[in-house]
Design an enzyme around this catalytic site. Structure first.
Site, PDB file in Angstrom:
ATOM      1  N   PRO A  68     -39.393  21.522  54.906  1.00 13.54           N
ATOM      2  CG  PRO A  68     -39.195  23.747  54.381  1.00 13.54           C
ATOM      3  CD  PRO A  68     -39.469  22.447  53.831  1.00 13.54           C
ATOM      4  CE  LYS A 173     -36.509  17.566  64.697  1.00 18.37           C
ATOM      5  NZ  LYS A 173     -34.230  17.559  66.339  1.00 18.37           N
TER       6      LYS A 173
HETATM    7  P1  NAD Z   1     -34.207  23.836  55.089  1.00 20.83           P
HETATM    8  O1  NAD Z   1     -35.343  25.666  55.029  1.00 20.83           O
HETATM    9  O2  NAD Z   1     -32.683  24.585  55.042  1.00 20.83           O
HETATM   10  O3  NAD Z   1     -34.835  23.421  53.460  1.00 20.83           O
HETATM   11  C1  NAD Z   1     -35.998  23.014  53.466  1.00 20.83           C
HETATM   12  C2  NAD Z   1     -35.680  22.975  51.923  1.00 20.83           C
HETATM   13  O4  NAD Z   1     -36.967  22.477  51.241  1.00 20.83           O
HETATM   14  C3  NAD Z   1     -35.117  23.946  50.943  1.00 20.83           C
HETATM   15  O5  NAD Z   1     -34.039  23.941  49.970  1.00 20.83           O
HETATM   16  C4  NAD Z   1     -37.112  24.595  50.123  1.00 20.83           C
HETATM   17  O6  NAD Z   1     -35.977  25.070  49.151  1.00 20.83           O
HETATM   18  C5  NAD Z   1     -37.159  22.736  49.413  1.00 20.83           C
HETATM   19  N1  NAD Z   1     -38.462  23.120  49.658  1.00 20.83           N
HETATM   20  C6  NAD Z   1     -39.921  23.304  49.806  1.00 20.83           C
HETATM   21  N2  NAD Z   1     -40.351  22.655  50.077  1.00 20.83           N
HETATM   22  C7  NAD Z   1     -40.725  22.618  48.647  1.00 20.83           C
HETATM   23  C8  NAD Z   1     -40.209  20.997  47.574  1.00 20.83           C
HETATM   24  N3  NAD Z   1     -42.179  21.218  47.862  1.00 20.83           N
HETATM   25  N4  NAD Z   1     -40.347  20.134  47.202  1.00 20.83           N
HETATM   26  C9  NAD Z   1     -39.383  20.276  46.809  1.00 20.83           C
HETATM   27  N5  NAD Z   1     -37.978  21.276  47.453  1.00 20.83           N
HETATM   28  C10 NAD Z   1     -38.932  21.736  48.614  1.00 20.83           C
HETATM   29  O7  NAD Z   1     -34.730  23.015  55.597  1.00 20.83           O
HETATM   30  P2  NAD Z   1     -33.733  23.088  56.933  1.00 20.83           P
HETATM   31  O8  NAD Z   1     -33.130  23.603  57.905  1.00 20.83           O
HETATM   32  O9  NAD Z   1     -32.499  21.861  56.024  1.00 20.83           O
HETATM   33  O10 NAD Z   1     -34.322  21.209  57.468  1.00 20.83           O
HETATM   34  C11 NAD Z   1     -35.676  20.179  56.649  1.00 20.83           C
HETATM   35  C12 NAD Z   1     -36.063  19.754  58.195  1.00 20.83           C
HETATM   36  O11 NAD Z   1     -35.352  19.256  58.635  1.00 20.83           O
HETATM   37  C13 NAD Z   1     -37.055  20.597  58.593  1.00 20.83           C
HETATM   38  O12 NAD Z   1     -38.231  19.912  59.152  1.00 20.83           O
HETATM   39  C14 NAD Z   1     -36.503  21.344  60.010  1.00 20.83           C
HETATM   40  O13 NAD Z   1     -36.896  21.170  61.357  1.00 20.83           O
HETATM   41  C15 NAD Z   1     -35.375  19.834  60.259  1.00 20.83           C
HETATM   42  N6  NAD Z   1     -34.848  19.599  60.940  1.00 20.83           N
HETATM   43  C16 NAD Z   1     -33.412  21.068  61.036  1.00 20.83           C
HETATM   44  C17 NAD Z   1     -32.343  20.674  61.529  1.00 20.83           C
HETATM   45  C18 NAD Z   1     -31.171  21.651  61.985  1.00 20.83           C
HETATM   46  O14 NAD Z   1     -30.659  22.062  62.078  1.00 20.83           O
HETATM   47  N7  NAD Z   1     -31.556  22.668  60.456  1.00 20.83           N
HETATM   48  C19 NAD Z   1     -31.948  20.126  62.466  1.00 20.83           C
HETATM   49  C20 NAD Z   1     -32.699  18.861  62.673  1.00 20.83           C
HETATM   50  C21 NAD Z   1     -34.525  18.599  61.911  1.00 20.83           C
END
Ligand code: NAD
Length: 302
Positions: A68, A173
């Protein structure tokens, strides 16, 4: 195949489908997430899993993280128990999370000091881009490292932009997401305005989509329910890009602006809107739920 063994840490909305696409391309993926549900989805797809981040990286040629925020990525890599102290020299690290540029530079410097190679490679394209292997990678790091990462990045995405040295991918980004945050908020205002005047949100959106106000926020992720069938708005604002992730990115963009005395007036305004949406209880919903702020309660579309 060079770099055959891939460790993937963080299997959320984005990381899950990204790990599956690398696996489908023939790489040996070992995935880890704190969430058991996320790990079970990998098992269903035949992707290897591990019980800790360290265990996932045991034989890794490449480590990919999709977490995240900055604190999660720093905790993973830095400190006495961080991965940087455990990985074999020449391991390639690709952080795809959106984090602060200074944090990305700090981790890359620490990696290089331990003879590891690192790039920041945040992505654009959303969950549908991740599922369809259609992401855009926005990369910072040394040219030779970006070249080495190219084959594995192409299993998850179509476009790769090398923006400059470590941290430059994150800066670019944040520029993209600041524009996205503002465009979504004004698209939500525009549709809410039209509906308040009695317009049909679908016909209004169809018109904007072929006119000068067109954007991804109208055509793909329309904030009004049932305008675009697969948009989060048509599914109770579930999935997609969380409001609080947009809030985080706008905060990072403002910090980056402070560093160089840039003006980001609309970015600051938009950050406040997503903060209000979060305070209204919609922090974990898709960021297009910001449209709910623009409605009198009697006009609520949800
Ligand atoms: P999300 O919250 O769906 O997933 C994050 C995952 O990380 C969760 O499954 C959580 O359990 C896991 N996690 C947290 N701490 C952890 C650790 N210490 N070890 C292992 N796993 C851990 O978030 P997302 O939507 O997949 O986004 C991830 C990143 O991508 C963010 O930085 C976000 O800003 C970026 N992003 C998201 C999108 C989108 O459309 N969702 C698009 C572009 C970029």
């Amino acid at each position: 195949m060079l770099d055959q063994n891939i460790a993937f840490i963080g299997l959320g909305n984005m990381g899950g489908p990204m790990a599956i696409n690398i696996h489908r391309a023939g790489y040996a993926v070992t995935a880890y997430d704190l969430s058991t549900d996320a790990l079970n989805k990998m098992v269903d797809e035949g992707v290897g899993t591990a019980e800790s981040a360290l265990a996932a990286t045991e034989n890794a040629d490449v480590v990919i993280s999709m977490l995240p925020a900055s604190n999660h990525v720093e905790t993973l890599y830095l400190g006495e128990n961080g991965l940087l102290n455990k990985l074999k020299p020449n391991t390639l690290l690709i952080d795809c999370s959106t984090i602060s540029p200074t944090s990305a530079q700090k981790i890359a410097d620490a990696a290089h000091a331990r003879n590891l190679l690192m790039i920041d490679a945040p992505v654009s394209g959303g969950v549908s881009g991740a599922q369809k292997a259609g992401l855009t990678f926005i990369v910072g790091g040394e040219k030779k490292t970006v070249k080495r990462a190219d084959p594995v990045l192409r299993t998850m995405g179509k476009n790769i932009f090398h923006m400059g040295p470590a941290g430059a991918g994150q800066v670019a980004k944040l520029c993209n997401n600041m524009a996205l945050g503002v465009i979504m908020a004004t698209t939500a205002e525009a549709i809410a305005l039209g509906v308040a005047h009695g317009l049909d949100p679908k016909i209004l959106s169809d018109m904007i989509a072929v006119s000068t106000g067109r954007s991804w926020a109208t055509e793909i992720c329309n904030p009004w329910p049932n305008v675009i069938p697969n948009a989060p708005a048509s599914n109770g604002y579930q999935g997609g890009f969380g409001n609080d992730l947009m809030l985080k990115d706008l905060g990072l963009a403002i910090e980056a602006a402070i560093d160089v005395r840039a003006t980001v007036s609309l970015g600051e305004l938009a950050r406040n809107l997503y903060a209000m949406n979060s305070l209204a209880g919609r922090g974990s919903l898709d960021f297009s739920s910001v449209v709910q702020l623009m409605l009198a309660s009697s006009e609520s579309p949800a």
